[in-house]
Design a protein around this motif. Structure first.
Motif, short mmCIF file in Angstrom:
data_model
loop_
_atom_site.label_atom_id
_atom_site.label_comp_id
_atom_site.label_asym_id
_atom_site.label_seq_id
_atom_site.Cartn_x
_atom_site.Cartn_y
_atom_site.Cartn_z
N GLN A 62 -41.56 74.32 0.23
CA GLN A 62 -43.12 74.42 0.13
C GLN A 62 -43.68 74.70 1.43
O GLN A 62 -44.42 75.33 1.69
CB GLN A 62 -43.57 73.18 -0.54
N THR A 63 -43.29 73.64 2.39
CA THR A 63 -43.70 73.68 3.72
C THR A 63 -43.57 75.21 4.49
O THR A 63 -44.46 75.58 4.96
CB THR A 63 -43.14 72.77 4.63
N GLU A 66 -45.93 77.67 3.10
CA GLU A 66 -47.45 77.46 3.51
C GLU A 66 -47.41 77.74 4.86
O GLU A 66 -48.66 78.22 5.27
CB GLU A 66 -47.70 76.05 3.57
#
Length: 70
Positions: A62-63, A66
């Motif tokens: 997810q990081t 992003e």
């Protein structure tokens, strides 16, 4: 015979360059077709609650998503 040696040396250089690139980037090797992710499956196990290792991996993914440049 000289051509064979030159081609063999070229292949060795290419393989070594790919190995160095892999070591430097420290990324896992993934398939080009997406694997289970292409089927729309979030996880490969049948667990209701993912394990801590899977949670950490999902958090890192997810990081990465992003911070990805579009």
């Amino acid at each position: 015979m000289q051509t064979f040696i030159m081609v063999f040396a070229l292949f060795i250089i290419v393989v070594l360059a790919m190995a160095v690139g892999y070591i430097v980037q420290r990324k896992t090797i993934s398939g080009s077709c997406g694997g289970i992710g292409a089927l729309g499956m979030e996880k490969a196990c049948d667990c209701d609650e993912p394990c801590d290792k899977r949670k950490d991996r999902m958090r890192k993914e997810q990081t990465w998503k992003e911070n990805q440049i579009h």
